[in-house]
Scaffold this motif. Structure first.
Motif, PDB file in Angstrom:
ATOM      1  N   PRO A  63      51.005  35.914   2.347  1.00  0.00           N
ATOM      2  CA  PRO A  63      51.512  34.590   2.895  1.00  0.00           C
ATOM      3  C   PRO A  63      52.787  34.412   2.064  1.00  0.00           C
ATOM      4  O   PRO A  63      53.852  34.086   2.447  1.00  0.00           O
ATOM      5  N   LEU A 114      49.474  29.493   2.965  1.00  0.00           N
ATOM      6  CA  LEU A 114      48.854  29.513   4.422  1.00  0.00           C
ATOM      7  C   LEU A 114      48.681  28.110   5.176  1.00  0.00           C
ATOM      8  O   LEU A 114      48.752  28.160   6.272  1.00  0.00           O
ATOM      9  N   GLN A 153      51.628  26.444   6.930  1.00  0.00           N
ATOM     10  CA  GLN A 153      51.950  27.171   8.476  1.00  0.00           C
ATOM     11  C   GLN A 153      51.495  26.087   9.446  1.00  0.00           C
ATOM     12  O   GLN A 153      50.371  25.423   9.367  1.00  0.00           O
ATOM     13  N   PRO A 182      47.603  27.864  11.240  1.00  0.00           N
ATOM     14  CA  PRO A 182      47.325  29.181  10.395  1.00  0.00           C
ATOM     15  C   PRO A 182      46.147  29.708  11.016  1.00  0.00           C
ATOM     16  O   PRO A 182      45.315  29.028  11.724  1.00  0.00           O
ATOM     17  N   LEU A 215      42.661  32.594   7.128  1.00  0.00           N
ATOM     18  CA  LEU A 215      42.162  31.344   6.043  1.00  0.00           C
ATOM     19  C   LEU A 215      40.864  31.676   5.391  1.00  0.00           C
ATOM     20  O   LEU A 215      40.578  31.934   4.260  1.00  0.00           O
TER      21      LEU A 215
END
Lengths: 198, 369
Positions: free
Chosen positions: A114, B165, B168, B171, B176
């Motif tokens: 990420p 993350l 977002q 996600p 995750l």
């Protein structure tokens, strides 16, 4: 910079876009190219062109290849029931050199990150899942032992587990051929943690 | 471990410095701003590759210069010597080399030179927020356990990934969960080591505190975690908590559970030290805690760590310092900075040799005894 001819400036810029090359090195390389004899310089240019026009990705495993499918995917002697997942084509080269592995490969093209904006859709994960036909019995995760590689391995394991395929990963331990005193402490600690029963 | 020689170049207010040290207590005295603390900072940097005064290396570069160097020559208890060299430049960051060979993975090096620092900021360790207490245990364990240091590094990195993350819009759940599984794995390792170590320190601090105060007060250290049951499967609990906190963490933009949010409680007779401790008791506690840190590193490394006292003599009186030095089973090398030299001249009951250095505007002169 103004004093340099436009063409040379362009070459310097092109070089400085390469990994690990700063402005200084790029300038040195560009001047070196200028001093090379013409045939050598043309050979370099042709080699770059050749790589870009003739090398592509195998449509099955995404290894780099001149023919599609790649020689490994086409080889009838390779074990089609095992797929070894790696981050990049260079990793295939390393594993092939061992002559230990006779199965197929799959190149992800990186690892989840990420922080770098790399998500599952940027990797060839869907393509991997599409390859997991009943013929496939084992998936070996040979990702880098980095934070990102570990997370990607966990991610893939979660996706593959429901398919009832055996999932394995590379063992971590002490390098062969050297005595324990030369193994760094971190590797040794990890090896103690993941010790095997005899 | 003995630092026998220290060389500096463009470090803080030192353009050039080359100074020799020996066994025993080194008293660096001089006016404020003369450069006393910078010497301790350089020694600390040689051990931990970071400063205790700033998190940004560029602040250590002398004004108007592009880079600094720190070089230390050390003598091991076995009598062999090695040289640590650090070059930092604004453009290329820091380069570490050991005996002339570049060390690229800092984890391999950290812990080579065990060090204990007592700085004015430590005096608030039992009174300020939990960050200081986590830092205390992390720095101590990082110097004695490579796996801990590595887990900490990987954990912090995975944390950044998860936080990003969560930002977002939609996600990917599986992704995750994967980062959370990784966080839980490293997090549980970190918590396990901390719990084990805090229990050990608690016993030591208890005894040391009673000795120092000549009293019977009971001092206890307790590891306090967001994970409720520390004797059960911590990894599974942590993974479950991370999952449960997703919505809240997304709203806050940070992860609210895990070792990076845990704390160490200090108790005095069962009550929070922060609430019931007097100023004097807090000071005694710090001394006990630092002595315990010293003892821990001494046991792990089988040699006394280098002890750095940074200008804490306004806050701690001579009796306490003397009590602390007197309680060390073995004094290797001690560095103290002070504005008043005579503070130490009363301290000669300590079985160690004292060496005096006058620090003035980026120069150091050793006093001939």
């Amino acid at each position: 910079m103004k004093a340099l001819p436009e063409a040379l400036q362009q070459l310097i810029q092109a070089f400085s876009r390469l990994p690990g090359i700063g402005k200084k090195t790029a300038t040195r390389l560009a001047f070196h190219v200028l001093k090379m004899d013409k045939e050598q310089a043309m050979e370099l240019a042709r080699a770059i062109q050749h790589v870009k026009t003739n090398i592509r990705f195998c449509s099955i495993c995404y290894n780099i290849t001149e023919t599609d499918p790649c020689p490994i995917c086409r080889d009838p002697l390779r074990d089609k029931s095992t797929i070894c997942v790696v981050e990049s084509s260079e990793d295939i080269l390393l594993i092939e050199r061992t002559n230990e592995y006779k199965g197929l490969y799959h190149v992800l093209g990186g690892a989840l990150s990420p922080l770098d904006g790399i998500g599952p859709e940027d990797l060839r994960i869907k393509e991997l899942l599409n390859r997991l036909t009943p013929e496939v019995k084992e998936v070996i995760l040979a990702l880098n032992p980095s934070t990102e590689g570990e997370a990607t391995a966990i991610y893939l394991a979660r996706l593959i587990k429901p398919l009832n395929i055996k999932i394995t990963r590379l063992a971590r331990g002490v390098p062969l051929g050297s005595s324990l005193e030369f193994v760094d402490e971190l590797t040794l600690s990890r090896a103690i943690q993941s010790r095997d029963e005899l | 471990m003995l630092l026998t020689r220290l060389r500096l170049e463009n470090f803080r207010n030192y353009a050039q410095l080359d100074v020799a040290f020996q066994h025993g207590v080194h008293v660096l005295y001089g006016a404020n701003g003369a450069g006393k603390t910078s010497v301790l900072e350089a020694i600390y940097y040689l051990a931990l590759l970071r400063s205790f005064r700033t998190s940004q290396d560029k602040n250590l570069v002398q004004k108007g210069k592009e880079m600094f160097r720190i070089e230390g020559i050390f003598e091991t208890p076995q009598g062999s010597h090695f040289k640590t060299h650090i070059a930092y430049s604004l453009r290329e960051g820091k380069v570490l080399s050991l005996n002339g060979e570049r060390v690229t993975r800092f984890i391999d090096y950290i812990g080579t030179i065990p060090v204990v620092l007592i700085a004015p900021s430590d005096l608030t360790i039992s009174q300020s927020g939990p960050q200081m207490r986590r830092r205390f245990i992390d720095i101590m364990l990082s110097q004695s356990n490579k796996l801990y240091l590595n887990n900490l590094k990987e954990y912090k990195r995975a944390l950044k990934h998860r936080n990003l993350l969560l930002q977002q819009e939609q996600p990917d759940e599986t992704q995750l969960a994967s980062w959370e599984a990784l966080l839980a794995r490293y997090g549980a390792e970190i918590i396990r080591k901390r719990v084990e170590t805090v229990a050990l320190l608690s016993e030591w601090v208890q005894t040391l505190y009673q000795e120092l105060s000549a009293g019977t007060d009971k001092v206890k250290l307790v590891y306090r975690s967001g994970v409720k049951n520390l004797s059960d499967n911590v990894e599974a609990q942590l993974a479950q908590l991370l999952r449960a906190n997703r919505a809240r963490d997304a709203a806050l933009g940070s992860t609210t559970v895990g070792p990076h949010r845990d704390d160490i409680l200090f108790l005095l007779n069962g009550l929070p030290f922060r609430q019931v401790g007097s100023q004097g008791e807090h000071k005694t506690l710090i001394i006990a805690l630092k002595l315990a840190e010293f003892r821990y590193l001494q046991q792990m490394h089988q040699q006394p760590p280098i002890l750095l006292f940074d200008d804490i003599f306004g806050e701690l009186d001579a009796t306490r310092i003397q009590a602390m030095l007197g309680r060390l089973t073995e004094i290797g090398q001690v560095f103290v900075t002070t504005t008043s030299k005579n503070f130490f001249e009363k301290m000669h009951e300590i079985p160690a040799s004292f060496h005096y250095y006058n620090v003035k505007n980026g120069t150091i002169s050793a006093e001939v005894a």
